[in-house]
Scaffold this motif. Structure first.
Motif, mmCIF file in Angstrom:
data_model
loop_
_atom_site.group_PDB
_atom_site.id
_atom_site.type_symbol
_atom_site.label_atom_id
_atom_site.label_comp_id
_atom_site.label_asym_id
_atom_site.label_seq_id
_atom_site.Cartn_x
_atom_site.Cartn_y
_atom_site.Cartn_z
ATOM 1 N N GLU A 259 44.647 51.783 35.004
ATOM 2 C CA GLU A 259 45.548 50.970 35.813
ATOM 3 C C GLU A 259 44.979 49.590 36.112
ATOM 4 O OE1 GLU A 259 47.075 52.985 39.205
ATOM 5 O OE2 GLU A 259 47.943 54.617 38.015
ATOM 6 N N LYS A 260 44.012 49.186 35.354
ATOM 7 C CA LYS A 260 43.372 47.896 35.563
ATOM 8 C C LYS A 260 44.256 46.754 35.042
ATOM 9 C CE LYS A 260 39.452 49.600 37.137
ATOM 10 N NZ LYS A 260 38.984 49.363 38.529
ATOM 11 N N GLN A 261 44.253 45.638 35.757
ATOM 12 C CA GLN A 261 45.023 44.475 35.331
ATOM 13 C C GLN A 261 44.477 43.906 34.024
ATOM 14 O OE1 GLN A 261 45.221 41.335 38.219
ATOM 15 N NE2 GLN A 261 46.303 39.921 36.867
ATOM 16 N N ASN A 262 43.164 43.853 33.926
ATOM 17 C CA ASN A 262 42.522 43.275 32.739
ATOM 18 C C ASN A 262 41.409 44.214 32.284
ATOM 19 O OD1 ASN A 262 42.067 41.329 30.753
ATOM 20 N ND2 ASN A 262 40.558 40.251 32.001
ATOM 21 N N PRO A 263 41.778 45.336 31.647
ATOM 22 C CA PRO A 263 40.806 46.399 31.373
ATOM 23 C C PRO A 263 39.716 45.983 30.397
ATOM 24 C CG PRO A 263 42.884 46.821 30.234
ATOM 25 C CD PRO A 263 43.128 45.666 31.155
ATOM 26 N N THR A 264 38.532 46.517 30.629
ATOM 27 C CA THR A 264 37.392 46.260 29.758
ATOM 28 C C THR A 264 37.346 47.269 28.615
ATOM 29 O OG1 THR A 264 35.935 47.732 31.009
ATOM 30 C CG2 THR A 264 36.079 45.426 31.737
ATOM 31 N N ILE A 265 36.495 46.995 27.652
ATOM 32 C CA ILE A 265 36.258 47.935 26.560
ATOM 33 C C ILE A 265 35.822 49.286 27.111
ATOM 34 C CG2 ILE A 265 34.697 48.477 24.641
ATOM 35 C CD1 ILE A 265 36.658 46.468 23.709
ATOM 36 N N GLU A 266 34.917 49.268 28.077
ATOM 37 C CA GLU A 266 34.390 50.511 28.638
ATOM 38 C C GLU A 266 35.484 51.316 29.339
ATOM 39 O OE1 GLU A 266 31.342 47.706 27.740
ATOM 40 O OE2 GLU A 266 33.096 47.485 29.064
ATOM 41 N N THR A 267 36.329 50.636 30.115
ATOM 42 C CA THR A 267 37.403 51.321 30.837
ATOM 43 C C THR A 267 38.398 51.943 29.863
ATOM 44 O OG1 THR A 267 37.215 49.821 32.722
ATOM 45 C CG2 THR A 267 39.274 51.027 32.486
ATOM 46 N N LEU A 268 38.774 51.219 28.845
ATOM 47 C CA LEU A 268 39.733 51.722 27.857
ATOM 48 C C LEU A 268 39.139 52.896 27.078
ATOM 49 C CD1 LEU A 268 40.958 48.230 26.646
ATOM 50 C CD2 LEU A 268 42.394 49.927 27.802
#
Length: 337
Positions: free
Chosen positions: A211-220
């Motif tokens: 649910e991140k606005q600007n997701p990082t590689i790690e989050t995805l």
């Protein structure tokens, strides 16, 4: 010693084939005009080896049994003659094809919710849908297309009428002798009852990742892990590979939150989020032996007039995500030489 070397080489070749022999596809959107070389060149430039050709049938309401298809008032590419021209032109350029007939409900209502009010109406829909699918299955055979998809995101239809689908698969097998799949939405594939009758577990891969606005590689990457485990478990259960019949992301903020959204929302354009999400999907799946590849959603004929840096829609065309796709697809091609 020579025998051991031979067996080692054979094992390496086998592994390389399973790792790199992927469907590197684009979902080619139908148009009102014929397909020409200038439309195909961008497909070749992005190094795609497959295109999904998508003729359409239309329904007025989600509880209506009347399916209209192959009509003069449809766009050329949505009809049989147009689909045939597209397929033949792509084949001439060495691009393989999945024929993927789809339904559009008036006002864009979700096809997964399509449900008939009575047994009589279900029977009418089944009769019409069978004609629709067999028309294009016969075209797929005539054109020696490589994969045929028997339906797209029809969750309730499949759940309510499983016997119809099993019989339909048998009828399609009579007229078409290539590979078969069904394009299940991300929230229905686990309960689709007929995977053992097909060649691929087809998944439209719009899984919510974060649910991140600007997701990082790690989050995805972290967001993929539970979904990936569930898919792998299904692969082991039915002994069929996963094929992403559709995959892709909007070039906007919150791209991993509800990747299936097609509304014209006002979320800010975020080209890098789309590129990162695309890269993570490739990193997570393209090296897996149990994964067959996929078709990026979506690719328009007029390449120079779509996408771009102010567009927050799905197409990767003329955006950083296009370069990500080209790099991945080219890497796979080079690895097969």
């Amino acid at each position: 010693m020579k025998k051991l070397i031979f067996l080692w080489v054979l094992a390496f070749v086998s592994c390389a084939t399973s790792k790199f022999d992927k469907v590197n596809g684009v979902s080619f959107v139908a148009s009102g005009e014929e397909l020409s070389q200038q439309h195909i060149d961008p497909v070749l430039d992005v190094q795609a080896n497959y295109a999904a050709i998508m003729p359409f049938g239309f329904i007025n309401e989600k509880n209506s049994s009347e399916l209209f298809f192959n009509m003069d008032r449809q766009w050329f590419g949505e009809r049989r003659e147009g689909a045939k021209q597209y397929i033949e032109k792509l084949h001439q350029n060495g691009v393989m094809v999945m024929v993927k007939p789809q339904i559009w409900i008036h006002r864009g209502e979700f096809t997964g919710n399509m449900k008939m009010p009575s047994e009589a109406e279900w029977n009418k829909l089944e009769e019409s849908y069978e004609k629709f699918i067999l028309l294009f299955a016969e075209l797929a055979e005539e054109t020696q297309s490589d994969i045929f998809c028997i339906g797209t995101e029809l969750k309730t239809f499949v759940k309510e009428r499983p016997e119809f689908w099993k019989e339909l698969i048998q009828k399609v097998r009579v007229v078409y002798h290539g590979k078969l799949t069904y394009a299940a939405n991300w929230d229905e594939y686990a309960k689709t009852p007929f995977w053992s009758e097909l060649d691929y577990i087809g998944v439209n891969a719009y899984f919510p990742l974060c649910e991140k606005q600007n997701p990082t590689i790690e989050t995805l990457t972290q967001g993929w892990q539970p979904w990936k485990t569930k898919m792998y478990n299904l692969v082991k259960e039915v002994d069929k590979p996963i094929l992403f019949t559709e995959f892709g992301y909007r070039s906007m903020d919150f791209t991993g939150k509800k990747p299936w959204l097609v509304d014209r929302n006002q979320e800010e354009v975020n080209l890098e989020a789309q590129a990162r999400a695309t890269q993570v999907l490739f990193d997570e799946f393209w090296n897996e032996d149990w994964f067959a590849g996929g078709f990026v959603w979506k690719w328009f004929m007029q390449h120079d007039k779509v996408g771009g840096h102010e567009d927050n829609r799905f197409t990767p065309q003329n955006k950083p995500a296009e370069s990500i796709i080209r790099k991945q697809y080219a890497q796979v091609k080079e690895s097969r030489l």
